[in-house]
Design an enzyme around this catalytic site. Structure first.
Site, short mmCIF file in Angstrom:
data_model
loop_
_atom_site.label_atom_id
_atom_site.label_comp_id
_atom_site.label_asym_id
_atom_site.label_seq_id
_atom_site.Cartn_x
_atom_site.Cartn_y
_atom_site.Cartn_z
N LYS A 178 8.03 37.51 11.94
CA LYS A 178 7.86 38.03 10.58
C LYS A 178 9.17 38.70 10.22
O LYS A 178 9.41 39.85 10.57
CB LYS A 178 6.70 39.03 10.56
N GLU A 253 11.68 49.20 18.67
CA GLU A 253 13.09 49.61 18.57
C GLU A 253 13.22 50.25 17.20
O GLU A 253 13.14 49.57 16.19
CB GLU A 253 14.02 48.40 18.66
N CYS A 287 21.19 50.74 13.46
CA CYS A 287 20.38 51.76 14.13
C CYS A 287 21.22 52.59 15.10
O CYS A 287 20.90 53.73 15.39
CB CYS A 287 19.23 51.09 14.87
N GLU A 388 17.89 60.06 9.42
CA GLU A 388 18.66 58.82 9.41
C GLU A 388 18.94 58.38 7.97
O GLU A 388 18.02 58.19 7.19
CB GLU A 388 17.87 57.72 10.13
#
Ligand code: NAD
Length: 495
Positions: A178, A253, A287, A388
């Site tokens: 996906k 993750e 990331c 973040e």
């Protein structure tokens, strides 16, 4: 809409329209205009894909293949991918706006994952256990889990899909990918190569659409055994919650707020390049971004002069131009989020020493561009240091000594990566040990390989991708007991 490229999903080896008959637009971040139409999948499509993947796992050619034959298929796929890498890299740039220089190199490197895990497929060995029971032979087998769902974000679509696909297939699972609703095109095109390589229909499927509409039903489906997710913390939590209801295996993750620590004994010119690559490469949309730059007091002013001077030279513009160094932000919501964090930092009292707003240079056209931005005088408790941003925004935090650098580095909810810049071997080893992060780079930044485990400590995730141990994430262990005794024992007592 007529001139937009219209895609179909890929289920059970067939191109197929979405059950709901709807498509949505995919945008080119450089022009801020749509260029493709992506099928809007729903729960029916999720159900069809799981049925196809389950069928392929339980019947037909795939479960009958030897592990060596599975490995050979993966290696053949790697060869086909190498031939199409350049085209796929260009396609990813059109969808996520990252530099062709980066995506091209990423795609060229990608076949290595299929060669490596193809080689590992027939080295999944159980053991014979010298059990302490007379008249018993006991051994273990490591078997695939079943249907795996791989959920992928927009920043490196095929790389992050591959980190899941290659070990999952080597272990004998079937899979449904996906991709992100923002970057589905490259996955919809590369999936054809599995058929060309000779994978049976249904072993690899792609369904597209939004997380809530097609992602959730996939995760919740009772015939799905495992979810491998890369994405944001909120999405990861939701997936984990839904998977928990079905007691499914999950690897996550997630995000990061990685410290990149510059000690006064470092080679400062190299450290400047490391700081730049930690935050402005990929426009900070990674990331592993080194978004907290920790600089030792004694070199702070000298280092900042060099850093700002270097960052000022960054060439912005068309990501498809190989000379460009900083491209656009991938999505409009992300662009707005980054700008709002710049306001947050200013309101918190951080000192903006570079950039600090949208980029309106002529070479940026109408795209979603943010100026490379550096905030000095950041305190680690500020939101700009703790949350973040996922954009080209660097927070510079000062420290006195090694203990304080480690304390600030670890004072965060995340633990994906960290950088250490030093000329001392003692410091390289001890600081790496003390940092709570899944990857530590010393005198380098942003290095990854199919051979080396990758994953997060703390809220940055669960499980590991890459390296030999990643294949364990897609296997379960069976213990087989065979009696070698001629007599049947007392049936009322455990053996
Ligand atoms: P996101 O969580 O919004 O989306 C990721 C994927 O999850 C998309 O395919 C989305 O459709 C799907 N999704 C979202 N909600 C879902 C749900 N409830 N059920 C099922 N699927 C769902 O993340 P994003 O904005 O696309 O990506 C950016 C984030 O990814 C950043 O936080 C970044 O740090 C993280 N990231 C992590 C890594 C890593 O390896 N640790 C790598 C790249 C990006």
């Amino acid at each position: 809409m007529a001139d937009l490229k219209k895609y179909q999903m890929y289920i059970g080896g067939e191109r197929t329209d979405p059950a709901g008959g709807e498509w949505f637009e995919s945008f080119d971040p450089y022009t801020a205009k749509p260029w493709a139409l992506i099928p809007r999948g729903n729960a029916d499509d999720a159900g069809r894909a799981v049925a196809a993947a389950d069928d392929a796992f339980t019947t037909g050619d795939w479960p009958a293949l030897t592990a060596s034959a599975r490995g050979a298929l993966l290696r053949r796929f790697g060869d086909l991918l190498a031939e199409k890498a350049e085209y796929l890299g260009q396609l990813e740039v059109k969808d996520n706006g990252k530099l062709l220089a980066e995506m091209g190199a990423q795609l060229k490197y990608l076949p290595q994952w299929y060669y490596y895990y193809g080689g590992l497929a027939d080295k999944i060995e159980g053991s014979v256990i010298p059990v302490d029971k007379p008249g018993m032979f006991n051994y273990t087998r490591h078997e695939p889990l079943g249907v795996v769902v791989a959920i992928v974000p927009w920043n490196s679509p095929l790389l992050l899909a591959t980190w899941k696909l290659a070990p999952a297939l080597a272990a004998g699972n079937t899979i449904i990918i996906k991709p992100s609703e923002y970057t589905s095109a490259s996955t919809l095109e590369f999936v054809e190569l599995f058929e060309q390589a000779g994978f049976p229909p249904g072993v690899v499927n792609v369904v597209t659409g939004f997380g809530a509409e097609v992602g959730e039903p996939l995760v919740a489906h009772p015939k799905v055994a495992k979810i491998a997710f890369t994405g944001g913390e909120m999405g990861g939590q939701k997936v984990y919650e839904t998977a928990a209801k079905g007691l499914k295996s999950v690897s996550l993750e997630l995000g990061g707020k990685s410290p990149n620590i510059i000690f006064d004994d470092a080679d400062l010119d190299n450290a400047v390049k490391g700081a730049i690559s930690g935050i402005f490469a990929a426009t900070g949309q990674t990331c592993i971004a080194g978004s907290r730059l920790l600089v030792q007091d004694s070199i702070h002013d000298q280092f900042m002069d060099k850093l700002v001077a270097f960052a000022k030279t960054a060439r912005m513009g068309n990501p498809a131009d190989l000379e460009t160094q900083v491209g656009p932000v991938t999505t409009q919501p992300q662009y707005e989020k980054i700008l709002s964090y710049i306001d947050v930092a200013k309101n918190e009292g951080a000192e903006c020493v570079l950039g600090g707003g949208p980029a309106s240079r002529p070479e940026c056209g109408d795209g979603w561009f943010v100026e490379p931005t550096i905030f000095d005088g950041v305190d680690n408790t500020m939101r700009i240091a703790q949350e973040e941003v996922f954009g080209p925004v660097l927070s510079v935090i000062r420290f006195k000594d090694e203990d304080e650098a480690v304390a600030i580095g670890n004072d965060i909810l995340y633990g994906l990566a960290a950088g250490v810049w030093t000329g001392s071997i003692r410091r390289a080893i001890t600081v790496s040990e003390r940092l709570r992060a899944g990857t530590v780079w010393v005198n380098t930044y942003r290095a990854v390989s199919f051979m080396s485990p990758f994953g997060g400590y703390k809220r940055s995730g669960l499980g590991r991708e890459n390296g030999q141990e990643a294949i364990r994430e897609y296997l379960q262990t069976k213990s087989v007991w065979i009696s070698t005794s001629e007599d049947a024992p007392n049936p009322f007592v455990i053996r």
